[in-house]
Design an enzyme around this catalytic site. Structure first.
Site, PDB file in Angstrom:
ATOM      1  N   SER A  66       0.794  -1.232   0.000  1.00 53.50           N
ATOM      2  CA  SER A  66       0.000   0.000   0.000  1.00 53.50           C
ATOM      3  C   SER A  66       0.826   1.282   0.000  1.00 53.50           C
ATOM      4  CB  SER A  66      -0.968   0.019   1.191  1.00 53.50           C
ATOM      5  OG  SER A  66      -0.268   0.223   2.404  1.00 53.50           O
ATOM      6  N   LYS A 103       0.445   4.666   6.692  1.00 58.72           N
ATOM      7  CA  LYS A 103      -0.256   5.453   5.672  1.00 58.72           C
ATOM      8  C   LYS A 103       0.180   6.913   5.755  1.00 58.72           C
ATOM      9  CE  LYS A 103      -3.068   2.167   4.172  1.00 58.72           C
ATOM     10  NZ  LYS A 103      -2.253   1.030   4.559  1.00 58.72           N
TER      11      LYS A 103
END
Length: 148
Positions: A66, A103
């Site tokens: 990710s 993230k």
């Protein structure tokens, strides 16, 4: 899709022991080769170079894809500083409802953003339990499968 981007139980404290490694004065060409000069600038201690707050720093290994558009790949070693205040656009280690993830912090839209178009942002409504565990200050990408 699991929100966790880490191998469970793999939080690694920053090294307390000092180990100096050689740092060469000349830079290495990433384009066309240049004549190498074999002059040693000094020895470098990676703790001094990377760790600003030793008591608030830990390492963790990334898992998943990710964050690949920021150069963070599966198995990379992330250096995380817990003493830094999270800011817009920081790469963070966050616990979202108890699950760790790496993230990009988007405070403006209250979400966590992946760095891979195949993944979706994680919205952070008020009822979500969010803890920012730390800021990713640096990462080490292995070009050879680790451990070697």
């Amino acid at each position: 899709m699991a929100n966790s981007d880490f191998y469970p139980g793999r939080l690694i404290p920053a090294l307390g022991r000092r180990s100096r490694l050689p740092l060469f004065r000349d830079k290495v060409s990433a384009g066309f080769p240049s004549p190498a000069e074999e002059y040693l600038e000094k020895n470098i201690d990676l703790n001094e170079h990377l760790v600003s707050h030793p008591s608030a720093t830990f390492f963790v290994r990334a898992s998943g894809d990710s964050m690949i558009e920021l150069g963070i790949f599966d198995g990379d070693l992330l250096l995380v500083d817990r003493s830094l205040n999270p800011q817009q656009g920081d790469v963070v280690i966050a616990a979202v409802d108890g699950q760790l993830t790496c993230k990009v912090l988007d405070l403006k839209h209250r979400q966590l953003l992946p760095a891979n178009a195949r993944h979706k942002p994680i919205p952070l409504p008020e009822e979500v339990d969010l803890i920012i565990e730390g800021i990713v200050a640096a990462h080490i990408h292995y070009h050879r499968r680790w451990p070697w």
